[in-house]
Design an enzyme around this catalytic site. Structure first.
Site, short mmCIF file in Angstrom:
data_model
loop_
_atom_site.label_atom_id
_atom_site.label_comp_id
_atom_site.label_asym_id
_atom_site.label_seq_id
_atom_site.Cartn_x
_atom_site.Cartn_y
_atom_site.Cartn_z
CG LEU A 109 -2.06 -0.98 1.28
CD1 LEU A 109 -2.72 -0.97 2.65
CD2 LEU A 109 -3.08 -0.68 0.19
CG ASP A 110 -0.04 4.76 -2.33
OD1 ASP A 110 -0.51 5.31 -1.31
OD2 ASP A 110 -0.65 4.74 -3.41
CG LEU A 111 3.68 8.33 2.18
CD1 LEU A 111 4.57 7.76 3.28
CD2 LEU A 111 4.32 9.57 1.56
CB SER A 113 -2.90 3.53 0.28
OG SER A 113 -3.00 4.16 -0.98
NE ARG A 197 -3.00 6.53 -3.88
CZ ARG A 197 -3.59 7.30 -2.97
NH1 ARG A 197 -4.17 8.43 -3.35
NH2 ARG A 197 -3.59 6.98 -1.69
#
Length: 248
Positions: A109-111, A113, A197
């Site tokens: 999961l990105d920064l 999220s 996204r």
């Protein structure tokens, strides 16, 4: 190559099963010269090893693989899903309880999220759960700025190309409107880098909150942010035995 070597397993697979890294990550460690077998630094992952071989990573012995385990973790925003960030940002693994030992994430999961992140001590399981062929659905609640109608949602359902990357079918339903934002329920099976996204941007939406609520049969449920909870062994066996023989 000796008969013993032929009957062994590839070094990257052994390192993955021991929870050192994913198989790809283990190959990178070997390329960086950080792995030795019987005192000799490896230059290539093209080597089979057996239980008689002495393996070290960064000078530390690699022990026997532990029993495969899986955890559910509620990732908060502001953490990156990597073991070492070149920009010095805090990582998911900096915040985990030390008693978990070395674990690997299932996907990322990105920064910015949040939500469900699965963790395991078995790199082979991590790899299996990420494969498109496993076809586990990832579900998200998404808040985004903008408006969409059925034409845009149908584009997502058929698969869409964004920034030159082709994404598979994405199910998206509008849950409710909130000022200039809308909340959507989104489901997909691929999980490419920043897929939600980028795909939603391609239909005119700017995501400003993204929460993963499930990964395959595993749910975020009532986990508090930052909380980690082990998946019971029986459930792990029921859901993942077809992926790894040692779980049977």
């Amino acid at each position: 190559m000796s008969n013993e070597q032929k009957s062994g397993e590839r070094i990257a697979k052994v390192l993955a099963r021991a929870g050192v890294a994913s198989r790809r990550g283990a190959e990178k460690l070997i390329e960086e010269g950080r792995v030795t077998v019987n005192g000799q630094k490896l230059a290539s992952p093209a080597l089979n090893v057996t239980e008689r071989d002495r393996i070290t990573v960064d000078g530390k012995p690699v022990g026997e693989p532990e029993k495969t385990r899986l955890w559910r973790y509620h990732k908060p925003t502001g953490l990156v899903t990597t073991h070492k960030d070149p920009e010095g940002r805090e990582t998911v693994f900096d915040k985990l309880p030390k008693e978990l030992g070395r674990v690997i994430s299932v996907g990322r999961l990105d920064l910015n999220s949040e939500g469900l992140l699965l963790l395991t001590n078995n790199g082979e399981l991590s790899r299996a759960l990420e494969l498109p062929s496993t076809a586990w659905v990832r579900r998200y609640r998404v808040r985004a700025f903008g408006k969409v109608g059925e034409p845009e949602l149908n584009k997502l359902r058929k698969g869409i190309t964004a920034e030159g990357v082709k994404y598979g079918p994405i199910e998206a339903e509008v849950e409710r409107e909130q000022g200039g934002n809308i909340w959507l329920n989104v489901a997909l099976k691929e999980g490419k880098n920043r897929e939600v996204r980028k795909a939603l941007a391609a239909v005119g939406l700017t995501v400003n909150r993204l929460i993963r609520i499930s990964y395959g049969p595993f749910q975020l449920g009532h986990l508090e942010k930052g909380e980690v909870k082990a998946v019971p062994e029986r459930v792990l066996r029921d859901q993942c035995a077809h992926l790894l023989k040692e779980l049977r």
